[in-house]
Design a protein around this motif. Structure first.
Motif, short mmCIF file in Angstrom:
data_model
loop_
_atom_site.label_atom_id
_atom_site.label_comp_id
_atom_site.label_asym_id
_atom_site.label_seq_id
_atom_site.Cartn_x
_atom_site.Cartn_y
_atom_site.Cartn_z
N ILE A 10 60.83 67.73 20.42
CA ILE A 10 60.07 66.58 20.92
C ILE A 10 61.07 65.54 21.39
N VAL A 11 60.90 65.08 22.63
CA VAL A 11 61.71 63.98 23.14
C VAL A 11 60.78 62.78 23.32
N ASP A 12 61.03 61.73 22.57
CA ASP A 12 60.22 60.52 22.57
C ASP A 12 60.94 59.51 23.46
N PHE A 13 60.37 59.23 24.64
CA PHE A 13 61.06 58.32 25.57
C PHE A 13 60.08 57.53 26.43
N SER A 14 60.61 56.57 27.15
CA SER A 14 59.90 55.63 28.03
C SER A 14 59.17 54.56 27.21
N SER A 15 58.03 54.91 26.61
CA SER A 15 57.33 54.08 25.61
C SER A 15 57.05 52.63 26.02
N PRO A 16 56.32 52.40 27.12
CA PRO A 16 55.93 51.03 27.46
C PRO A 16 54.78 50.56 26.57
N ASN A 17 54.42 49.29 26.69
CA ASN A 17 53.29 48.74 25.94
C ASN A 17 52.11 48.51 26.87
N VAL A 18 50.92 48.87 26.42
CA VAL A 18 49.70 48.63 27.18
C VAL A 18 49.54 47.12 27.41
N ALA A 19 49.02 46.78 28.58
CA ALA A 19 48.76 45.39 29.00
C ALA A 19 50.03 44.67 29.45
N LYS A 20 51.16 45.38 29.43
CA LYS A 20 52.39 44.78 29.94
C LYS A 20 52.97 45.73 30.98
N GLU A 21 53.45 45.18 32.08
CA GLU A 21 54.00 46.02 33.14
C GLU A 21 55.35 46.61 32.74
N MET A 22 55.62 47.81 33.26
CA MET A 22 56.93 48.40 33.01
C MET A 22 57.98 47.57 33.74
N HIS A 23 59.08 47.32 33.04
CA HIS A 23 60.14 46.50 33.62
C HIS A 23 61.47 47.23 33.53
N ASP A 82 61.58 71.62 15.45
CA ASP A 82 62.90 71.76 14.83
C ASP A 82 63.78 70.54 15.09
N TRP A 83 63.48 69.85 16.21
CA TRP A 83 64.43 68.84 16.69
C TRP A 83 63.63 67.70 17.32
N ILE A 84 63.92 66.47 16.89
CA ILE A 84 63.25 65.29 17.44
C ILE A 84 64.31 64.35 18.00
N ILE A 85 64.09 63.93 19.24
CA ILE A 85 65.05 63.04 19.91
C ILE A 85 64.33 61.75 20.32
N TYR A 86 64.86 60.62 19.89
CA TYR A 86 64.33 59.31 20.27
C TYR A 86 65.28 58.67 21.27
N VAL A 87 64.75 58.25 22.41
CA VAL A 87 65.58 57.63 23.44
C VAL A 87 65.17 56.15 23.55
#
Length: 684
Positions: A220-233, A428-433
């Protein structure tokens, strides 16, 4: 390690797996006895539970032992594979480093059988006169022997050790000759026909095969992760681009990758937003309001929340209703999420990013179950009304699992998400970016997960941290008004500047409208991605369109243009696809000229570069490799004519051996670009 010892590892791993399977059966039987509650005497129940606990501990130990054995077996297999590789039929690309490591490890063990785990040091040579690679083990072995034989007056010198090692080196399809330097280095010269065979196999296969992976992992690669109601910056730029490239790399190697977008879609801000929605658009359940600019909508509700006590009370009441899944409140929540989701997806489409959304709301029930589990296991401690959890050895900062008001935190969400991923997704493997500033949080998260036995030795968890993006004033990248730069505005500006650059070169006069649009997007998005990836991710970097759009140096523009130029060589020589196919079968790749051989050696480094990037998850090494290919190709092209013309410009000779070398170079660059997320175009 001799191959017979590798077979011993195979047998030990197999026996341990059988032992583990037997224990698991016993464990299941014990669990049935304990859960049934069917006991004549309470003493039997106590004994059974004690047996169960002991079996569980033994189970964990065996799982750890099997995992270590399997991991060691994989590493050894990787290093010994090339010793028996059929170069005419490669499904994976031979690692020169692993081949030489295995060759010299075997020789060193034979030369010095009494040394435990002797050092095997293989490196690339910085000077072609001293070989292509070197074995630099003699000096550290000399130091070891001097320590062991301290009483022996006879001095051991590195040169003698190197000669002893060299005498034990067996034949190899990779090595042409070995030489011992006076200082004790063993200079290794590669066989040219080996390089020729490897690249010919790539041409025949029609694609660049990856280095071998013996046990593909579930990742699993956990990445990008913006917040709802806020624009990506611009703050989301690095996580999105780095995370996507890591996914591309792991997918290429054959791992099963789940690309997760862990968005912020739950919490107090939604009670605030829904209360504002109720006032502005009371019919929102049946009629979709025109919330075209959700960022402005969020700012308005935040001002009311900070200044209006009645509004704040309504907002908190809505949070309670949201958590209890009140239909009307859920409808408002979905509406806000949908607007944000469309905005996010427009960015991802432009950057060619694929993600599976799984917000914090997904983990609500998992958080409740987690807290119950942690309390039952006595992992939680009271701290001024909060419930906290320490990691192993109670070092560092604890996680706040339950707030003083009974609410959950990001810590709760992250630990619940980790548990769900390990147990339900069976990864087996989790990656947080994320940015490097969150390193301490992820260290604590990992420590707590290990203490709670959520993570065991079989699991790998990595935090891929990165530095912030700076403006040209070396301060955090902002607009002139001081606002955070919107990602959509950044991409628009990239398109505008790429168009100006192409028109400056008068490409609009020779390219069709469709070709011009493709070239503009390739340059704009490619240069933004590459400028991010080519820097060491841990360091901050200065965002500059002028630098990233430069057509010289290590930039996307230079590399994209280099590939377009390489691809045009066969086309200019009027070599048809049928002629190319025939040449691949009948014509050897040209390797006689030193510049040809230099280019071949660079291309052969591909599997070792990929292996390095997987280990350290730092993509800039792959960017450096692309630049090295382009520069080395330029040297080759300036010195070796692929096509010869007469004074009138007519083609009089086509060197097909060199055309094949250009073809395999282009394939290699295209594969690297695919891993980086760059989209080359035929004409630029």
């Amino acid at each position: 390690m001799p191959f017979s010892e590798l077979q011993l590892f195979e047998e030990r791993a197999s026996l341990a797996e059988k032992e583990l399977a037997k224990l698991r059966s016993e464990l299941e039987a014990l669990q049935k006895i304990v859960s049934s509650g069917d006991f004549e005497y309470n003493e039997d129940e106590t004994v059974s539970k004690k047996l169960l606990e002991e079996a569980q501990k033994e189970n964990e130990k065996l799982k750890m032992r099997v995992e270590i054995l399997l991991r060691t077996r994989e590493q050894r297999k990787a290093k010994h594979l090339a010793l028996t590789t059929d170069l005419s039929n490669m499904k994976t690309m031979v690692s020169i480093y692993d081949t030489l490591y295995a060759l010299f490890e075997k020789a060193i063990i034979e030369a010095y059988p009494d040394l435990t785990d002797p050092p095997v040091v293989i490196s690339m040579s910085g000077n072609a006169n001293f070989g292509d690679y070197q074995c630099n083990s003699a000096l550290p072995i000399c130091k070891l022997l001097s320590t062991i034989n301290a009483q022996d007056k006879q001095k051991v010198i590195p040169k003698a050790i190197a000669e002893n090692i060299m005498s034990k080196v067996g034949s190899s399809p990779v090595v042409a000759k070995l030489e011992v330097a006076p200082a004790g280095f063993i200079n290794i010269f590669l066989k040219r026909d080996f390089g020729q065979a490897v690249l010919k196999s790539v041409l025949k296969n029609g694609k660049v095969p990856p280095p071998p992976v013996f046990r593909p992992k579930s990742v699993i690669v956990d990445f990008s992760s913006p917040n709802v109601a806020k624009e990506m910056h611009v703050g989301h730029l690095r996580s999105t681009i780095i995370g996507d490239s890591i996914c591309r790399l792991l997918e290429y190697l054959g791992h099963k990758v789940l690309r997760l977008n862990h968005i912020g879609d739950w919490g107090t801000q939604f009670g605030m937003l829904i209360a504002h929605l109720e006032d502005k658009f009371p019919n929102y359940v049946t009629e979709s309001p025109p919330i075209s600019d959700l960022q402005s909508f969020y700012k308005e509700s935040k001002v009311r929340f900070d200044n209006d006590e009645d509004f704040k009370k309504r907002a908190y009441a809505n949070v309670v209703k949201l958590q209890s899944h009140d239909p009307k409140i859920i409808q408002g929540w979905k509406l806000i999420c949908d607007v944000s989701r469309k905005e996010f997806q427009s960015i991802y489409n432009r950057l060619d990013i694929k993600l599976v959304e799984r917000g914090e709301s997904f983990y609500q029930k998992h958080m409740e179950a987690l807290v119950k589990h942690l309390e039952e296991k006595n992992f939680l401690e009271e701290d001024e009304g909060r419930k906290i959890m320490w990691g192993l050895n109670k070092e560092g900062i604890p996680l706040t699992i339950v707030k003083s008001d009974g609410g959950f935190t990001y810590d709760t969400s992250d630990l619940a998400a980790l548990k769900q991923r390990v147990i339900e997704e069976d990864v087996d493997w989790i990656i947080y970016v994320t940015d490097a500033g969150q390193a301490t949080h992820f260290q604590t998260l990992q420590s707590c997960a290990k203490r709670a036995r959520i993570l065991v030795s079989a699991h790998r968890m990595d935090h891929v941290g990165f530095g912030v993006v700076l403006g040209e004033d070396k301060k955090k990248f902002k607009t002139r008004s001081g606002d955070t730069v919107k990602l959509s505005d950044l991409l628009d500006e990239g398109l505008k500047r790429a168009e100006e650059k192409l028109k400056e070169k008068e490409r609009d006069k020779v390219l069709s409208d469709e070709e011009f649009k493709a070239a503009k997007e390739s340059i704009a998005y490619g240069c933004i991605k590459y400028a991010d990836l080519c820097h060491d991710r841990i360091k901050e970097y200065v965002f500059s369109f002028d630098k990233m759009l430069a057509d010289k140096g290590n930039t996307a523009v230079y590399l994209l243009y280099a590939l377009t130029r390489i691809r045009s060589i066969a086309r200019t020589a009027n070599v048809s696809q049928e002629e190319m196919k025939k040449a691949i079968e009948t014509t050897p790749i040209s390797i006689e000229h030193e510049k040809e051989w230099k280019l071949v050696k660079v291309l052969l480094k591909f599997p070792d570069i990929v292996t390095k990037v997987v280990k350290d998850l730092s993509i800039h090494s792959l960017c450096d490799f692309c630049y090295e290919i382009a520069c080395t190709f330029s040297e080759f092209y300036d010195n070796c004519y692929c096509v010869e013309k007469n004074k009138t410009g007519e083609i009089v000779k086509v060197n097909m051996g060199r055309i094949l070398l250009t073809e395999v170079t282009a394939m290699m660059l295209e594969q690297c670009f695919s891993l980086l997320g760059l989209k080359p175009v035929e004409k630029m």
